[in-house]
Design a protein around this motif. Structure first.
Motif, mmCIF file in Angstrom:
data_model
loop_
_atom_site.group_PDB
_atom_site.id
_atom_site.type_symbol
_atom_site.label_atom_id
_atom_site.label_comp_id
_atom_site.label_asym_id
_atom_site.label_seq_id
_atom_site.Cartn_x
_atom_site.Cartn_y
_atom_site.Cartn_z
ATOM 1 N N ASP A 215 0.730 -1.112 0.072
ATOM 2 C CA ASP A 215 -0.166 -0.044 0.012
ATOM 3 C C ASP A 215 0.959 1.373 -0.029
ATOM 4 N N LEU A 216 2.157 1.190 0.030
ATOM 5 C CA LEU A 216 2.866 2.415 0.081
ATOM 6 C C LEU A 216 3.165 3.079 -1.393
ATOM 7 N N THR A 217 3.147 4.141 -1.400
ATOM 8 C CA THR A 217 3.385 5.073 -2.445
ATOM 9 C C THR A 217 4.888 5.315 -2.775
ATOM 10 N N ASP A 218 5.277 5.652 -3.928
ATOM 11 C CA ASP A 218 6.676 6.011 -4.080
ATOM 12 C C ASP A 218 7.018 7.174 -3.040
ATOM 13 N N ALA A 219 6.015 8.214 -2.926
ATOM 14 C CA ALA A 219 6.253 9.138 -1.785
ATOM 15 C C ALA A 219 6.386 8.572 -0.432
ATOM 16 N N ASP A 220 5.798 7.679 -0.006
ATOM 17 C CA ASP A 220 5.779 6.983 1.282
ATOM 18 C C ASP A 220 7.108 6.455 1.367
ATOM 19 N N ILE A 221 7.673 5.846 0.305
ATOM 20 C CA ILE A 221 8.688 4.969 0.304
ATOM 21 C C ILE A 221 9.988 5.951 0.468
ATOM 22 N N GLN A 222 9.599 7.124 -0.151
ATOM 23 C CA GLN A 222 10.946 8.326 -0.320
ATOM 24 C C GLN A 222 11.031 8.634 0.987
ATOM 25 N N ALA A 223 9.871 8.902 1.828
ATOM 26 C CA ALA A 223 9.638 9.769 3.007
ATOM 27 C C ALA A 223 10.396 8.936 4.052
ATOM 28 N N ALA A 224 10.310 7.475 4.054
ATOM 29 C CA ALA A 224 10.922 6.632 5.078
ATOM 30 C C ALA A 224 12.243 6.423 4.836
ATOM 31 N N ALA A 225 12.641 6.448 3.536
ATOM 32 C CA ALA A 225 14.355 6.329 3.136
ATOM 33 C C ALA A 225 14.869 7.591 3.777
ATOM 34 N N ASP A 226 14.279 9.040 3.307
ATOM 35 C CA ASP A 226 14.735 10.184 3.692
ATOM 36 C C ASP A 226 14.920 10.147 5.283
ATOM 37 N N TRP A 227 13.832 9.948 6.128
ATOM 38 C CA TRP A 227 13.778 9.612 7.472
ATOM 39 C C TRP A 227 14.977 8.728 8.063
ATOM 40 N N TYR A 228 15.088 7.523 7.593
ATOM 41 C CA TYR A 228 16.012 6.748 8.321
ATOM 42 C C TYR A 228 17.593 6.900 7.759
ATOM 43 N N SER A 229 17.562 7.330 6.758
ATOM 44 C CA SER A 229 19.041 7.628 5.962
ATOM 45 C C SER A 229 19.534 8.957 6.840
ATOM 46 N N ALA A 230 18.677 9.828 7.468
ATOM 47 C CA ALA A 230 19.313 11.007 7.990
ATOM 48 C C ALA A 230 19.766 10.850 9.265
ATOM 49 N N ILE A 231 19.534 9.705 9.791
ATOM 50 C CA ILE A 231 19.957 9.256 11.325
ATOM 51 C C ILE A 231 21.439 8.874 11.212
ATOM 52 N N GLU A 232 22.261 9.364 12.087
ATOM 53 C CA GLU A 232 23.549 9.308 12.369
ATOM 54 C C GLU A 232 23.672 7.902 13.445
ATOM 55 N N ILE A 233 24.344 7.001 12.859
ATOM 56 C CA ILE A 233 24.777 5.794 13.794
ATOM 57 C C ILE A 233 26.244 5.811 14.221
ATOM 58 N N LYS A 234 26.384 5.070 15.349
ATOM 59 C CA LYS A 234 27.850 4.763 15.605
ATOM 60 C C LYS A 234 27.751 3.371 16.145
ATOM 61 N N ILE A 235 28.506 2.426 15.520
ATOM 62 C CA ILE A 235 28.815 1.184 15.936
ATOM 63 C C ILE A 235 29.900 0.757 16.692
ATOM 64 N N THR A 236 29.985 0.199 17.787
ATOM 65 C CA THR A 236 31.023 -0.022 18.542
ATOM 66 C C THR A 236 30.973 -1.363 19.379
ATOM 67 N N ASP A 237 32.246 -1.917 19.506
ATOM 68 C CA ASP A 237 32.487 -3.271 19.935
ATOM 69 C C ASP A 237 32.595 -3.027 21.578
ATOM 70 N N PRO A 238 31.722 -3.626 22.231
ATOM 71 C CA PRO A 238 31.657 -3.389 23.737
ATOM 72 C C PRO A 238 32.749 -4.184 24.161
ATOM 73 N N ALA A 239 33.511 -5.057 23.898
ATOM 74 C CA ALA A 239 34.773 -5.575 24.166
ATOM 75 C C ALA A 239 35.916 -4.685 24.098
ATOM 76 N N LYS A 240 35.919 -3.626 23.374
ATOM 77 C CA LYS A 240 37.005 -2.744 23.177
ATOM 78 C C LYS A 240 36.698 -1.596 23.825
ATOM 79 N N GLN A 241 35.658 -1.182 24.690
ATOM 80 C CA GLN A 241 35.491 -0.137 25.420
ATOM 81 C C GLN A 241 36.073 -0.343 26.767
ATOM 82 N N ASN A 242 36.925 0.809 27.377
ATOM 83 C CA ASN A 242 37.652 0.860 28.429
ATOM 84 C C ASN A 242 38.357 -0.109 28.676
#
Length: 193
Positions: free
Chosen positions: A166-193
């Motif tokens: 049921d998604l339109t191209d505009a719905d798909i674009q909005a979801a893609a724009d939202w999630y791609s704008a989020i900044e992430i950081k991936i860390t290895d908990p075994a290497k912290q401190n």
């Protein structure tokens, strides 16, 4: 008493060693994944997803789907066909042991997130369910491609297929724009401190 304590601790120590060995084994399997997904799970190419910090069950399910042909991709199908169940489990454990954090863009709040996506993928793109992927920081092209694959039946999932239908191209674009704008950081908990 010492004998009982020794037996209890003795039973626990091998489990801890085993966990470390499993993670190390998974790291070795991940060596074949690093060109696209990175050894830490931070994708190196825009058409590959970030998989560091993904739920282990999600990674296992996707690799099994590539292996059995229920999900197809030129590269992933070939790679997955060569993996044993144990290798799939090991590499899933490797990538899922990473921690992922996400930061919304300045001036945005969770209220701005695509309403249909939030229940499973979170407003910040971090999965709320063990069988749903993180979407935070994925590229527009990756998210759009996957949503369109669900919409046109090239990719099937009991939850995503009906939603995407049921998604339109505009719905798909909005979801893609939202999630791609989020900044992430991936860390290895075994290497912290």
């Amino acid at each position: 008493m010492r004998i009982v304590l020794f037996m209890i601790l003795g039973g626990l120590l091998p489990a801890g060693v085993s966990l470390a060995q499993d993670i190390d084994t998974g790291r070795k399997v991940a060596g074949m994944c690093r060109t696209c997904h990175g050894l830490d799970g931070f994708a190196r190419i825009p058409i590959a997803p970030h998989i560091g910090g993904e739920p282990s069950e999600y990674i296992k399910a996707q690799l099994r789907a590539f292996r059995d042909g229920s999900r197809e991709h030129e590269m992933m199908t070939v790679v997955a066909k060569g993996l044993s169940d144990q290798q799939i489990s090991d590499v899933a454990d490797w990538y899922s042991h990473f921690e992922i954090t996400a930061a919304l863009p300045t001036g945005k709040s969770g209220d701005d997130a695509p309403e249909l996506c939030v229940a499973c993928h979170g407003a910040n793109g971090i999965s709320e369910m063990p069988d749903a992927p993180n979407l935070a920081g994925e590229t527009n092209i990756y998210i759009e491609t996957q949503l369109k694959a669900f919409r046109n039946g090239k990719r099937n999932n009991e939850i995503m297929s009906p939603i995407a239908a049921d998604l339109t191209d505009a719905d798909i674009q909005a979801a893609a724009d939202w999630y791609s704008a989020i900044e992430i950081k991936i860390t290895d908990p075994a290497k912290q401190n």
